[in-house]
Design an enzyme around this catalytic site. Structure first.
Site, PDB file in Angstrom:
ATOM      1  N   ALA A  66       0.843  -1.203   0.000  1.00  0.00           N
ATOM      2  CA  ALA A  66       0.000   0.000   0.000  1.00  0.00           C
ATOM      3  C   ALA A  66       0.875   1.249   0.000  1.00  0.00           C
ATOM      4  CB  ALA A  66      -0.876  -0.016   1.238  1.00  0.00           C
ATOM      5  N   GLY A 111       1.242  -5.734   0.627  1.00  0.00           N
ATOM      6  CA  GLY A 111       0.412  -5.976  -0.558  1.00  0.00           C
ATOM      7  C   GLY A 111       1.223  -6.380  -1.785  1.00  0.00           C
ATOM      8  N   GLU A 134       3.010  -6.427   7.704  1.00  0.00           N
ATOM      9  CA  GLU A 134       1.902  -5.631   8.245  1.00  0.00           C
ATOM     10  C   GLU A 134       1.891  -5.524   9.764  1.00  0.00           C
ATOM     11  OE1 GLU A 134       1.638  -7.724   5.713  1.00  0.00           O
ATOM     12  OE2 GLU A 134       0.365  -6.854   4.153  1.00  0.00           O
TER      13      GLU A 134
HETATM   14  N1  COA Z   1       4.357   3.698   0.200  1.00  0.00           N
HETATM   15  C1  COA Z   1       4.719   4.898  -0.267  1.00  0.00           C
HETATM   16  N2  COA Z   1       5.991   5.193  -0.596  1.00  0.00           N
HETATM   17  C2  COA Z   1       6.901   4.226  -0.439  1.00  0.00           C
HETATM   18  C3  COA Z   1       6.587   2.934   0.038  1.00  0.00           C
HETATM   19  C4  COA Z   1       5.226   2.692   0.359  1.00  0.00           C
HETATM   20  N3  COA Z   1       4.815   1.495   0.780  1.00  0.00           N
HETATM   21  N4  COA Z   1       7.719   2.219   0.086  1.00  0.00           N
HETATM   22  C5  COA Z   1       8.708   2.998  -0.352  1.00  0.00           C
HETATM   23  N5  COA Z   1       8.220   4.213  -0.668  1.00  0.00           N
HETATM   24  C6  COA Z   1       8.952   5.369  -1.167  1.00  0.00           C
HETATM   25  C7  COA Z   1       9.982   5.854  -0.177  1.00  0.00           C
HETATM   26  O1  COA Z   1       9.376   6.671   0.804  1.00  0.00           O
HETATM   27  C8  COA Z   1      10.913   6.619  -1.084  1.00  0.00           C
HETATM   28  O2  COA Z   1      10.357   7.863  -1.417  1.00  0.00           O
HETATM   29  P1  COA Z   1      11.181   9.239  -1.127  1.00  0.00           P
HETATM   30  O3  COA Z   1      12.368   9.118  -2.028  1.00  0.00           O
HETATM   31  O4  COA Z   1      10.202  10.280  -1.547  1.00  0.00           O
HETATM   32  O5  COA Z   1      11.497   9.214   0.316  1.00  0.00           O
HETATM   33  C9  COA Z   1      10.902   5.768  -2.352  1.00  0.00           C
HETATM   34  O6  COA Z   1       9.725   4.984  -2.290  1.00  0.00           O
HETATM   35  C10 COA Z   1      12.061   4.815  -2.437  1.00  0.00           C
HETATM   36  O7  COA Z   1      12.127   4.115  -1.227  1.00  0.00           O
HETATM   37  P2  COA Z   1      13.469   3.969  -0.376  1.00  0.00           P
HETATM   38  O8  COA Z   1      13.126   3.432   0.955  1.00  0.00           O
HETATM   39  O9  COA Z   1      14.258   5.225  -0.445  1.00  0.00           O
HETATM   40  O10 COA Z   1      14.215   2.901  -1.290  1.00  0.00           O
HETATM   41  P3  COA Z   1      14.963   1.612  -0.877  1.00  0.00           P
HETATM   42  O11 COA Z   1      15.336   0.931  -2.162  1.00  0.00           O
HETATM   43  O12 COA Z   1      16.039   1.910   0.115  1.00  0.00           O
HETATM   44  O13 COA Z   1      13.874   0.689  -0.108  1.00  0.00           O
HETATM   45  C11 COA Z   1      11.823  -0.499   0.246  1.00  0.00           C
HETATM   46  C12 COA Z   1      12.697   0.247  -0.761  1.00  0.00           C
HETATM   47  C13 COA Z   1      10.577  -0.941  -0.486  1.00  0.00           C
HETATM   48  C14 COA Z   1      12.600  -1.735   0.730  1.00  0.00           C
HETATM   49  C15 COA Z   1      11.522   0.392   1.471  1.00  0.00           C
HETATM   50  O14 COA Z   1      11.093   1.661   1.008  1.00  0.00           O
HETATM   51  C16 COA Z   1      10.436  -0.150   2.377  1.00  0.00           C
HETATM   52  O15 COA Z   1      10.718  -1.000   3.201  1.00  0.00           O
HETATM   53  N6  COA Z   1       9.179   0.343   2.250  1.00  0.00           N
HETATM   54  C17 COA Z   1       8.096  -0.035   3.123  1.00  0.00           C
HETATM   55  C18 COA Z   1       7.440  -1.300   2.607  1.00  0.00           C
HETATM   56  C19 COA Z   1       6.380  -1.813   3.540  1.00  0.00           C
HETATM   57  O16 COA Z   1       6.579  -2.007   4.722  1.00  0.00           O
HETATM   58  N7  COA Z   1       5.200  -2.118   2.967  1.00  0.00           N
HETATM   59  C20 COA Z   1       4.148  -2.732   3.716  1.00  0.00           C
HETATM   60  C21 COA Z   1       2.892  -1.989   3.535  1.00  0.00           C
HETATM   61  S1  COA Z   1       1.641  -2.793   4.446  1.00  0.00           S
END
Ligand code: COA
Length: 260
Positions: A66, A111, A134
């Site tokens: 999400a 998701g 989650e």
């Molecule tokens: N929703 C919105 N934006 C998200 C996102 C999410 N679920 N996951 C990542 N992003 C955004 C980050 O905030 C970042 O944006 P910014 O540059 O404006 O700050 C961009 O995507 C890139 O993410 P970043 O964390 O800088 O890259 P990364 O390669 O180091 O890591 C992930 C990528 C996906 C591993 C990490 O962002 C992450 O763990 N996200 C959360 C995922 C999560 O827990 N999802 C479960 C939802 S229930």
């Protein structure tokens, strides 16, 4: 405006769906969900697509679940409606008549992993990380994760992964049966395409009916499942492709199936 979900027909009968929101880790925004559903309508209506590959743009994320930034500004009702929409979209992927291969090109969390769980086959690049994270956000998997993960990896592993919100790497994921195969960087799409081509060489009606028999049958008793299998088998009897299969066998040549 460019769509956040692209569909391109590559090779005969194979469609690649790409989540195109790399700047937000391909997370599900409302706009992306709308675009995804529009593309699913197109795929479902296109009888010449025999296999679908789903992947994410870039090499960092398949889908981070999400959109957590969008969610921060939603009221309770909007959150519930969005969670339901993500779930329904993912179920539509599962219910596509043709096989769907998840080509997990990077992080698949929440998701994002739930989307992959709804696919028929899961491949990933060896650097991919995945998990149902989650509970670390004080919510539960809401797009099928609590139901599909245990059906794929078993109850114990699913409980361990969901309760701990652990992120695992591709090799561990393969070990527990979450992934069918792991590929070196740069070889993932080629690997998925190779499987897609093998699928497309077979009778498309038979492949689609096999998908139904497995998906629907596994939720039934063995007896009901066997009955379902026989009912679906009957649907192949009058197809032109079945006759072509027998003819090709006796003429010692590869069959040319038409999906009829
Ligand atoms: N929703 C919105 N934006 C998200 C996102 C999410 N679920 N996951 C990542 N992003 C955004 C980050 O905030 C970042 O944006 P910014 O540059 O404006 O700050 C961009 O995507 C890139 O993410 P970043 O964390 O800088 O890259 P990364 O390669 O180091 O890591 C992930 C990528 C996906 C591993 C990490 O962002 C992450 O763990 N996200 C959360 C995922 C999560 O827990 N999802 C479960 C939802 S229930």
């Amino acid at each position: 405006m460019e769509k956040l979900v692209d569909v391109s027909i590559v090779k005969d009968h194979v469609a690649i769906v790409t989540l195109q929101r790399a700047s937000a880790a391909n997370s599900f925004s409302l706009q992306m969900l709308e675009d995804f559903n529009e593309q699913l309508d197109r795929i479902a209506a296109n009888k010449s697509i025999y296999c679908v590959i789903i992947t994410g743009e870039g090499n960092k994320a398949f889908c981070a679940g999400a959109d957590l930034k969008e969610r921060k500004h939603m009221n309770d009702e909007e959150v519930l409606r969005t969670v339901a929409t993500i779930g329904e979209t993912i179920t539509r992927v599962e219910q596509l008549s043709m096989p769907v291969i998840a080509a997990i090109n990077g992080a698949a969390f929440g998701g994002g992993l739930e989307l992959a769980l709804a696919c028929d086959i899961r491949y990933a690049v060896n650097t991919a990380q995945m998990g149902l994270t989650e509970t670390s956000l004080a919510i539960i998997p809401g797009a099928g994760g609590t139901q599909r993960l245990p059906r794929i990896v078993g109850k114990g592993e699913a409980k361990r992964l969901i309760y701990t919100a652990q992120r695992i790497d591709a090799h561990e994921a393969k070990e527990i049966g979450l992934l069918e195969d792991v590929f070196e960087e740069g070889l993932l799409i080629a690997g998925a395409l190779q499987t897609a081509e093998q699928i497309c060489a077979n009778g498309p009606v038979a492949v689609a009916l096999s998908k139904r028999a497995i998906n629907e049958g596994l939720d039934q008793t063995m007896n009901d499942g066997l009955h379902l299998e026989h009912t679906l088998y009957k649907e192949t009897i009058h197809t032109e492709d079945r006759t072509e299969g027998l003819r090709a066998f006796s003429e010692k040549r590869p069959p040319q199936y038409q999906g009829k």
